[in-house]
Write an enzyme that holds these catalytic residues in place. Structure first.
Site, PDB file in Angstrom:
ATOM      1  N   ARG A  68       0.824  -1.209   0.000  1.00 23.74           N
ATOM      2  CA  ARG A  68       0.000   0.000   0.000  1.00 23.74           C
ATOM      3  C   ARG A  68       0.854   1.253   0.000  1.00 23.74           C
ATOM      4  NH1 ARG A  68      -3.895  -2.925   4.387  1.00 23.74           N
ATOM      5  NH2 ARG A  68      -5.442  -3.759   2.909  1.00 23.74           N
ATOM      6  N   ARG A  88      -6.703   0.588  14.773  1.00 23.77           N
ATOM      7  CA  ARG A  88      -6.256   1.334  13.594  1.00 23.77           C
ATOM      8  C   ARG A  88      -7.144   2.547  13.324  1.00 23.77           C
ATOM      9  NH1 ARG A  88      -5.822  -2.977   9.015  1.00 23.77           N
ATOM     10  NH2 ARG A  88      -6.930  -4.338  10.463  1.00 23.77           N
ATOM     11  N   ARG A  92      -0.226  -0.815  13.091  1.00 19.69           N
ATOM     12  CA  ARG A  92      -0.582  -2.186  13.419  1.00 19.69           C
ATOM     13  C   ARG A  92      -1.768  -2.178  14.361  1.00 19.69           C
ATOM     14  NH1 ARG A  92       2.772  -6.274  13.819  1.00 19.69           N
ATOM     15  NH2 ARG A  92       0.783  -7.386  14.020  1.00 19.69           N
TER      16      ARG A  92
END
Length: 295
Positions: A130, A153, A147
């Site tokens: 990404r 997140r 993470r």
């Protein structure tokens, strides 16, 4: 289990996303095969080691090895994983009994659209793929590690920035309203198997394989097997900035070399009078082609 009638024990990670995926698989198996399914929760290295980047602790396998071990040890009959987390080489003693119908394979930005991100804005992602793809589109962006589970997140969106995640993760948790932008899969090629759930069982467990076959989705299996052939030829997992996705009878691939600041992509036509084996061969050839262009 070999008796063909008792409960099937399904091993899964314990995160909210993993449990939602596993529950959907369990419900589908129960409806189609009349076999009851019980959950066996397993903690993986990837769940424990959230303080370090994925590519430094083993890539894809960190989310699956312990779940697979539960099946191999006889504590469970099935292992359920996000297909994108499965290494390209099969685990000895196990077979993929089903690839469930794929949800959306796309990535999404949460917090801001790509065009709305200011010059030099921060994007958080634990995926080298990404990061590499977004760097091609916006070389000015700054990237930081990310993470944790979905809720963690979503709580760590950088100020005036964004995070990147799989749309399928938001779909299974009914949180798609959090997405600011769905990234085009042709430009931002997803991870191999993204959006699909894979179900493994022991190679000699015929009864379990028969029950699981009821949730196997033929079109998804064909697509993901081609994508996995591409990845297997590269010999890497999420430690590499690599993407591969089949749709509209085409294989779209991506490979980057961050050290050189270069990236390559390709589109390969599939199904033009050939067999599935021919399409697997095209996937392997696509891997050799993009790798050679980066050499």
């Amino acid at each position: 289990m070999e008796d063909g009638g008792g409960p099937l024990r399904l091993a899964t990670r314990g995160s909210r996303q993993a449990l939602a995926q596993a529950t959907a698989v369990a419900t589908a198996i129960e409806r189609a095969s009349s076999r009851p399914v019980e959950m066996v929760l397993v903690e993986t290295t990837g769940d424990v080691r959230q303080d370090v980047a994925l590519h430094t602790i083993g890539g894809q396998g960190v989310f699956v090895k312990e779940v697979q071990r539960a099946v191999l040890d006889g504590r469970a009959d099935l292992a359920v994983h996000s297909a994108k987390d499965l290494p390209s080489e099969p685990a000895e003693g196990l077979r993929i009994a089903a690839f469930t119908e794929r949800r959306s394979p796309a990535d999404v930005l949460v917090g801001s659209t790509l065009d709305e991100l200011a010059e030099g804005a921060t994007v958080a992602s634990g995926s080298v793929r990404r990061r590499a793809q977004l760097a091609v589109a916006r070389p000015d962006l700054r990237f930081v590690e990310l993470r944790g589970n979905i809720d963690t997140r979503l709580s760590r969106i950088p100020e005036s920035g964004a995070i990147v995640m799989a749309l399928a993760a938001l779909e299974i948790l009914e949180m798609t309203d959090r997405a600011a932008e769905r990234l085009d899969v042709d430009r931002f090629v997803p991870a191999v198997g993204q959006g699909c759930v894979a179900v493994e069982c022991r190679v000699d467990d015929v009864a379990t394989a028969g029950a699981v076959a009821t949730v196997d989705h033929a079109a998804t299996r064909r697509a993901v097997e081609i994508e996995r052939a591409f990845l297997a030829e590269l010999g890497g997992g999420c430690t590499m900035p690599v993407g591969g996705h089949v749709h509209d009878d085409e294989l779209h691939v991506f490979l980057a070399d961050p050290a050189q600041g270069r990236a390559e992509g390709d589109v390969v036509a599939l199904g033009e009078g050939g067999s599935h084996d021919d399409d697997l061969a095209r996937g392997r050839e696509a891997a050799r082609a993009v790798r050679s262009r980066l050499a």
